[in-house]
Design a protein around this motif. Sequence first.
Motif, PDB file in Angstrom:
ATOM      1  N   CYS A 109       0.858  -1.186   0.000  1.00  0.00           N
ATOM      2  CA  CYS A 109       0.000   0.000   0.000  1.00  0.00           C
ATOM      3  C   CYS A 109       0.890   1.231   0.000  1.00  0.00           C
ATOM      4  CB  CYS A 109      -0.943  -0.020   1.204  1.00  0.00           C
ATOM      5  SG  CYS A 109      -0.120  -0.222   2.801  1.00  0.00           S
ATOM      6  N   ASN A 110       0.334   2.379  -0.363  1.00  0.00           N
ATOM      7  CA  ASN A 110       1.200   3.552  -0.535  1.00  0.00           C
ATOM      8  C   ASN A 110       0.718   4.810   0.180  1.00  0.00           C
ATOM      9  OD1 ASN A 110      -0.949   4.160  -2.136  1.00  0.00           O
ATOM     10  ND2 ASN A 110       0.208   4.436  -4.020  1.00  0.00           N
ATOM     11  N   THR A 111       0.064   4.638   1.301  1.00  0.00           N
ATOM     12  CA  THR A 111      -0.307   5.792   2.121  1.00  0.00           C
ATOM     13  C   THR A 111       0.309   5.613   3.507  1.00  0.00           C
ATOM     14  OG1 THR A 111      -2.384   4.716   2.747  1.00  0.00           O
ATOM     15  CG2 THR A 111      -2.456   6.243   0.877  1.00  0.00           C
ATOM     16  N   PRO A 112       0.529   6.689   4.234  1.00  0.00           N
ATOM     17  CA  PRO A 112       1.197   6.585   5.530  1.00  0.00           C
ATOM     18  C   PRO A 112       0.511   5.600   6.479  1.00  0.00           C
ATOM     19  CG  PRO A 112       1.035   8.881   4.873  1.00  0.00           C
ATOM     20  CD  PRO A 112       0.229   8.082   3.880  1.00  0.00           C
ATOM     21  N   LEU A 113       1.313   4.723   7.052  1.00  0.00           N
ATOM     22  CA  LEU A 113       0.882   3.743   8.057  1.00  0.00           C
ATOM     23  C   LEU A 113      -0.238   2.830   7.561  1.00  0.00           C
ATOM     24  CD1 LEU A 113       1.047   6.050  11.201  1.00  0.00           C
ATOM     25  CD2 LEU A 113       2.826   4.546  10.290  1.00  0.00           C
ATOM     26  N   CYS A 114      -0.267   2.587   6.276  1.00  0.00           N
ATOM     27  CA  CYS A 114      -1.334   1.765   5.693  1.00  0.00           C
ATOM     28  C   CYS A 114      -1.156   0.279   5.966  1.00  0.00           C
ATOM     29  CB  CYS A 114      -1.447   2.021   4.197  1.00  0.00           C
ATOM     30  SG  CYS A 114       0.074   1.676   3.274  1.00  0.00           S
ATOM     31  N   ASN A 115      -0.003  -0.133   6.503  1.00  0.00           N
ATOM     32  CA  ASN A 115       0.182  -1.549   6.816  1.00  0.00           C
ATOM     33  C   ASN A 115      -0.212  -1.866   8.264  1.00  0.00           C
ATOM     34  OD1 ASN A 115       2.461  -0.232   7.863  1.00  0.00           O
ATOM     35  ND2 ASN A 115       3.907  -1.806   7.221  1.00  0.00           N
ATOM     36  N   ALA A 116      -1.127  -1.073   8.770  1.00  0.00           N
ATOM     37  CA  ALA A 116      -1.714  -1.306  10.096  1.00  0.00           C
ATOM     38  C   ALA A 116      -2.739  -2.429   9.998  1.00  0.00           C
ATOM     39  CB  ALA A 116      -2.397  -0.020  10.586  1.00  0.00           C
ATOM     40  N   PRO A 117      -3.226  -2.909  11.143  1.00  0.00           N
ATOM     41  CA  PRO A 117      -4.277  -3.933  11.092  1.00  0.00           C
ATOM     42  C   PRO A 117      -5.501  -3.396  10.363  1.00  0.00           C
ATOM     43  CG  PRO A 117      -3.453  -3.687  13.315  1.00  0.00           C
ATOM     44  CD  PRO A 117      -2.847  -2.582  12.507  1.00  0.00           C
ATOM     45  N   ARG A 118      -6.187  -4.274   9.684  1.00  0.00           N
ATOM     46  CA  ARG A 118      -7.402  -3.873   8.974  1.00  0.00           C
ATOM     47  C   ARG A 118      -8.538  -3.693   9.956  1.00  0.00           C
ATOM     48  NH1 ARG A 118      -7.851  -6.200   3.065  1.00  0.00           N
ATOM     49  NH2 ARG A 118      -5.661  -6.184   2.567  1.00  0.00           N
ATOM     50  N   HIS A 119      -9.330  -2.672   9.711  1.00  0.00           N
ATOM     51  CA  HIS A 119     -10.523  -2.430  10.515  1.00  0.00           C
ATOM     52  C   HIS A 119     -11.740  -2.876   9.712  1.00  0.00           C
ATOM     53  CE1 HIS A 119      -8.241  -0.278  13.496  1.00  0.00           C
ATOM     54  NE2 HIS A 119      -7.667   0.424  12.540  1.00  0.00           N
ATOM     55  N   LYS A 120     -12.840  -2.986  10.386  1.00  0.00           N
ATOM     56  CA  LYS A 120     -14.071  -3.389   9.706  1.00  0.00           C
ATOM     57  C   LYS A 120     -14.472  -2.348   8.679  1.00  0.00           C
ATOM     58  CE  LYS A 120     -15.996  -5.948  13.573  1.00  0.00           C
ATOM     59  NZ  LYS A 120     -17.114  -6.042  14.503  1.00  0.00           N
ATOM     60  N   LYS A 121     -14.725  -2.794   7.473  1.00  0.00           N
ATOM     61  CA  LYS A 121     -15.320  -1.997   6.391  1.00  0.00           C
ATOM     62  C   LYS A 121     -14.873  -0.538   6.356  1.00  0.00           C
ATOM     63  CE  LYS A 121     -18.103  -4.950   4.409  1.00  0.00           C
ATOM     64  NZ  LYS A 121     -18.176  -5.229   3.034  1.00  0.00           N
ATOM     65  N   ARG A 122     -13.651  -0.311   5.938  1.00  0.00           N
ATOM     66  CA  ARG A 122     -13.259   1.075   5.731  1.00  0.00           C
ATOM     67  C   ARG A 122     -13.198   1.337   4.236  1.00  0.00           C
ATOM     68  NH1 ARG A 122      -7.038   0.981   7.888  1.00  0.00           N
ATOM     69  NH2 ARG A 122      -6.156   0.151   6.009  1.00  0.00           N
ATOM     70  N   PRO A 123     -13.337   2.575   3.822  1.00  0.00           N
ATOM     71  CA  PRO A 123     -13.392   2.892   2.392  1.00  0.00           C
ATOM     72  C   PRO A 123     -12.115   2.464   1.674  1.00  0.00           C
ATOM     73  CG  PRO A 123     -13.909   4.827   3.716  1.00  0.00           C
ATOM     74  CD  PRO A 123     -13.494   3.734   4.652  1.00  0.00           C
ATOM     75  N   SER A 124     -12.260   2.106   0.424  1.00  0.00           N
ATOM     76  CA  SER A 124     -11.136   1.694  -0.400  1.00  0.00           C
ATOM     77  C   SER A 124     -10.196   2.866  -0.633  1.00  0.00           C
ATOM     78  CB  SER A 124     -11.659   1.171  -1.733  1.00  0.00           C
ATOM     79  OG  SER A 124     -10.597   1.017  -2.633  1.00  0.00           O
ATOM     80  N   ALA A 125      -8.904   2.611  -0.491  1.00  0.00           N
ATOM     81  CA  ALA A 125      -7.913   3.673  -0.696  1.00  0.00           C
ATOM     82  C   ALA A 125      -7.773   4.028  -2.169  1.00  0.00           C
ATOM     83  CB  ALA A 125      -6.565   3.234  -0.138  1.00  0.00           C
ATOM     84  N   SER A 126      -8.158   3.119  -3.068  1.00  0.00           N
ATOM     85  CA  SER A 126      -7.958   3.381  -4.484  1.00  0.00           C
ATOM     86  C   SER A 126      -8.818   4.539  -4.992  1.00  0.00           C
ATOM     87  CB  SER A 126      -8.258   2.123  -5.301  1.00  0.00           C
ATOM     88  OG  SER A 126      -9.600   1.745  -5.114  1.00  0.00           O
TER      89      SER A 126
END
Length: 137
Positions: free
Chosen positions: A97-114
């Motif tokens: 992934c290419n946004t700051p701290l994007c390799n954090a744990p996934r949360h429930k249903k967050r908007p797509s970064a794309s």
Amino acid sequence: MRLVAVSAVLLLLLGPGLALQIQCYQCEETTHDCASPEFVVNCTVNVQDMCQKEVLVKDDGIHYRKSCASSGACLIASSGYQQFCTGKLNSVCITCCNTPLCNAPRHKKRPSASGAAAPGTAWLPLLASVLLASARC
């Protein structure tokens, strides 16, 4: 007025590229999803432009590796391990992934970064359209 319009278009195209350094979480073979402040690192400017996350399923549980990466290396690694990303024992999943701290744990249903604009750049399309409209007058 054309100079203003050209400047706006260049700003629109180059705006997302102005962030030359991102931060990622970094850890090696931990059994917890290292996402606290002590694991935050600054990636190498103009070299490491992505965050990478590896999730390995082993006999003793799930292990995590996180790091900064170059886009080429990360995308090659993630595509090479796709067939091993099963979620079962000995599974290896690599994501980039290419946004700051994007390799954090996934949360429930967050908007797509794309489809989302980078933070602080949502105003660029509006600015470009206003400047282009004023250039036509």
